[in-house]
Design an enzyme around this catalytic site. Structure first.
Site, PDB file in Angstrom:
ATOM      1  N   ASN A  58       2.204   7.373  -3.161  1.00 30.38           N
ATOM      2  CA  ASN A  58       3.189   6.378  -3.585  1.00 30.38           C
ATOM      3  C   ASN A  58       2.348   5.317  -4.284  1.00 30.38           C
ATOM      4  O   ASN A  58       1.825   4.408  -3.653  1.00 30.38           O
ATOM      5  CB  ASN A  58       3.936   5.827  -2.366  1.00 30.38           C
ATOM      6  CG  ASN A  58       5.006   4.846  -2.772  1.00 30.38           C
ATOM      7  OD1 ASN A  58       5.300   4.686  -3.962  1.00 30.38           O
ATOM      8  ND2 ASN A  58       5.600   4.181  -1.791  1.00 30.38           N
ATOM      9  N   TRP A  59       2.222   5.498  -5.600  1.00 26.60           N
ATOM     10  CA  TRP A  59       1.180   4.828  -6.385  1.00 26.60           C
ATOM     11  C   TRP A  59       1.690   3.476  -6.876  1.00 26.60           C
ATOM     12  O   TRP A  59       2.203   3.347  -7.986  1.00 26.60           O
ATOM     13  CB  TRP A  59       0.809   5.758  -7.547  1.00 26.60           C
ATOM     14  CG  TRP A  59      -0.603   5.653  -8.000  1.00 26.60           C
ATOM     15  CD1 TRP A  59      -1.712   5.936  -7.284  1.00 26.60           C
ATOM     16  CD2 TRP A  59      -1.046   5.258  -9.308  1.00 26.60           C
ATOM     17  NE1 TRP A  59      -2.833   5.743  -8.055  1.00 26.60           N
ATOM     18  CE2 TRP A  59      -2.445   5.333  -9.298  1.00 26.60           C
ATOM     19  CE3 TRP A  59      -0.408   4.859 -10.479  1.00 26.60           C
ATOM     20  CZ2 TRP A  59      -3.215   5.016 -10.414  1.00 26.60           C
ATOM     21  CZ3 TRP A  59      -1.163   4.550 -11.587  1.00 26.60           C
ATOM     22  CH2 TRP A  59      -2.555   4.628 -11.544  1.00 26.60           C
ATOM     23  N   LYS A  60       1.500   2.444  -5.993  1.00 24.79           N
ATOM     24  CA  LYS A  60       2.106   1.137  -6.273  1.00 24.79           C
ATOM     25  C   LYS A  60       1.150   0.297  -7.129  1.00 24.79           C
ATOM     26  O   LYS A  60       0.671  -0.738  -6.701  1.00 24.79           O
ATOM     27  CB  LYS A  60       2.450   0.449  -4.946  1.00 24.79           C
ATOM     28  CG  LYS A  60       3.430   1.251  -4.092  1.00 24.79           C
ATOM     29  CD  LYS A  60       3.703   0.573  -2.759  1.00 24.79           C
ATOM     30  CE  LYS A  60       3.500   1.461  -1.586  1.00 24.79           C
ATOM     31  NZ  LYS A  60       3.750   0.854  -0.289  1.00 24.79           N
TER      32      LYS A  60
ATOM     33  N   HIS B 152      12.443   4.698   0.536  1.00 25.64           N
ATOM     34  CA  HIS B 152      11.197   4.095   1.033  1.00 25.64           C
ATOM     35  C   HIS B 152      11.555   2.802   1.778  1.00 25.64           C
ATOM     36  O   HIS B 152      12.515   2.123   1.418  1.00 25.64           O
ATOM     37  CB  HIS B 152      10.245   3.813  -0.128  1.00 25.64           C
ATOM     38  CG  HIS B 152       8.892   3.384   0.346  1.00 25.64           C
ATOM     39  ND1 HIS B 152       8.585   2.070   0.617  1.00 25.64           N
ATOM     40  CD2 HIS B 152       7.785   4.100   0.643  1.00 25.64           C
ATOM     41  CE1 HIS B 152       7.334   2.004   1.048  1.00 25.64           C
ATOM     42  NE2 HIS B 152       6.826   3.217   1.074  1.00 25.64           N
TER      43      HIS B 152
ATOM     44  N   GLU C 273      10.383  -0.018   1.656  1.00 27.53           N
ATOM     45  CA  GLU C 273      10.472  -1.207   0.796  1.00 27.53           C
ATOM     46  C   GLU C 273      11.832  -1.271   0.096  1.00 27.53           C
ATOM     47  O   GLU C 273      12.364  -2.352  -0.153  1.00 27.53           O
ATOM     48  CB  GLU C 273       9.304  -1.220  -0.205  1.00 27.53           C
ATOM     49  CG  GLU C 273       8.015  -1.636   0.479  1.00 27.53           C
ATOM     50  CD  GLU C 273       6.749  -0.996  -0.076  1.00 27.53           C
ATOM     51  OE1 GLU C 273       6.774  -0.467  -1.207  1.00 27.53           O
ATOM     52  OE2 GLU C 273       5.731  -1.007   0.646  1.00 27.53           O
TER      53      GLU C 273
ATOM     54  N   GLU D 266       7.369   7.339   8.114  1.00 25.81           N
ATOM     55  CA  GLU D 266       6.468   6.203   7.921  1.00 25.81           C
ATOM     56  C   GLU D 266       6.910   5.070   8.842  1.00 25.81           C
ATOM     57  O   GLU D 266       7.864   4.350   8.519  1.00 25.81           O
ATOM     58  CB  GLU D 266       6.556   5.683   6.482  1.00 25.81           C
ATOM     59  CG  GLU D 266       6.109   6.647   5.423  1.00 25.81           C
ATOM     60  CD  GLU D 266       5.741   5.920   4.122  1.00 25.81           C
ATOM     61  OE1 GLU D 266       4.561   5.944   3.776  1.00 25.81           O
ATOM     62  OE2 GLU D 266       6.618   5.339   3.482  1.00 25.81           O
TER      63      GLU D 266
ATOM     64  N   GLY E 217       0.652  -0.584   5.242  1.00 24.09           N
ATOM     65  CA  GLY E 217      -0.114  -1.715   4.738  1.00 24.09           C
ATOM     66  C   GLY E 217      -0.815  -2.542   5.802  1.00 24.09           C
ATOM     67  O   GLY E 217      -1.357  -3.602   5.503  1.00 24.09           O
TER      68      GLY E 217
ATOM     69  N   SER F 285      -0.907   3.609   6.359  1.00 23.31           N
ATOM     70  CA  SER F 285      -2.339   3.322   6.545  1.00 23.31           C
ATOM     71  C   SER F 285      -3.227   4.565   6.587  1.00 23.31           C
ATOM     72  O   SER F 285      -4.232   4.584   7.302  1.00 23.31           O
ATOM     73  CB  SER F 285      -2.552   2.463   7.797  1.00 23.31           C
ATOM     74  OG  SER F 285      -1.976   1.189   7.602  1.00 23.31           O
TER      75      SER F 285
END
Ligand code: 13P
Length: 226
Positions: free
Chosen positions: A7-9, A86, A88, A152, A158, A190
């Protein structure tokens, strides 16, 4: 063979995108590797050797929805996968289970492979079974096709805090019992190159969903080569 999803933020510099693509392209992996950049970057990955996914999509195929991303177009842009629900999206954008289910439906119709995220907050840590059951409820009697799920725990995203071994094992047992053993289930929260191998060694874990560590090229290289 495991499923390794980034998940390339990445919100930084385009030169980093090009460097990442070049370096990851030069690595061989026996795993299924998927990188999900933000939508604005998807076109930049035209020469990426591994799979591409989106971080989100709209709940309608296409139409006049200013600012939203059509799953149909994401597919045409080269995405094979799409992350849905997700934490977020759930927490910051207030996405509810029924909207997430709608997105899953439309993604599936477009033959995108949905990666549906579930997981409890720190506040609900003791109630994780209830939270997860509710998040999965709409999916349970549906033909899930090649849908992937990702557990998750939000308190692990994070934070550098990984659930204890027995917590991971019982969560995966519980979720697989609900969904069926056949449905791929990833762990996210993580993950880094130091803990990836031991997490993957647990029964029932089909892969990883990786945030920060996927933005460090050396870390991500190590993980996809496991
Ligand atoms: P971290 O790997 O940075 O904890 O993020 C996890 C995540 O959000 C993947 O979807």
């Amino acid at each position: 063979m495991k499923i390794i999803v980034a998940n390339w933020k990445m919100n930084g510099d385009l030169r980093f995108v090009d460097k990442f693509i070049e370096e990851i392209n030069s690595i061989k992996s026996k795993n299924i590797v998927v990188v999900c950049p933000q939508t604005a970057l998807i076109g930049r990955f035209y020469n990426f050797h591994y799979h591409l996914g989106a971080q989100n999509c709209f709940c309608v195929e296409n139409g006049a929805f200013t600012g939203e991303n059509s799953p149909k177009l994401l597919k045409q842009m080269g995405c094979k996968y799409v992350i849905i629900g997700h934490s977020e999206r759930r927490m910051i954008f207030n996405e509810q289970d029924d909207l997430i289910f709608q997105k899953w439906k439309v993604a599936t119709d477009q033959k995108l492979i949905p990666i549906v995220c579930i997981g409890e907050t720190l506040e609900n840590r003791n109630n994780w079974k209830k939270v997860i059951s509710k998040q999965l409820n709409l999916f349970l009697d549906k033909p899930l096709g090649n849908t992937i799920f990702a557990y998750e725990p939000i308190w692990s995203i994070g934070t550098g805090i990984i659930p204890a071994d027995n917590e991971i094992i019982s969560a995966f047992e519980f979720i697989k019992d609900l969904l069926g053993q056949r449905i791929p289930l990833l762990y996210g929260g993580s993950v880094d190159s130091k803990n990836a191998r031991s997490i993957l060694s647990f029964n029932n874990i089909d892969g990883l969903l990786i945030g920060r560590a996927s933005l460090k090229i050396s870390e991500f290289k190590k993980i996809i080569q496991i």
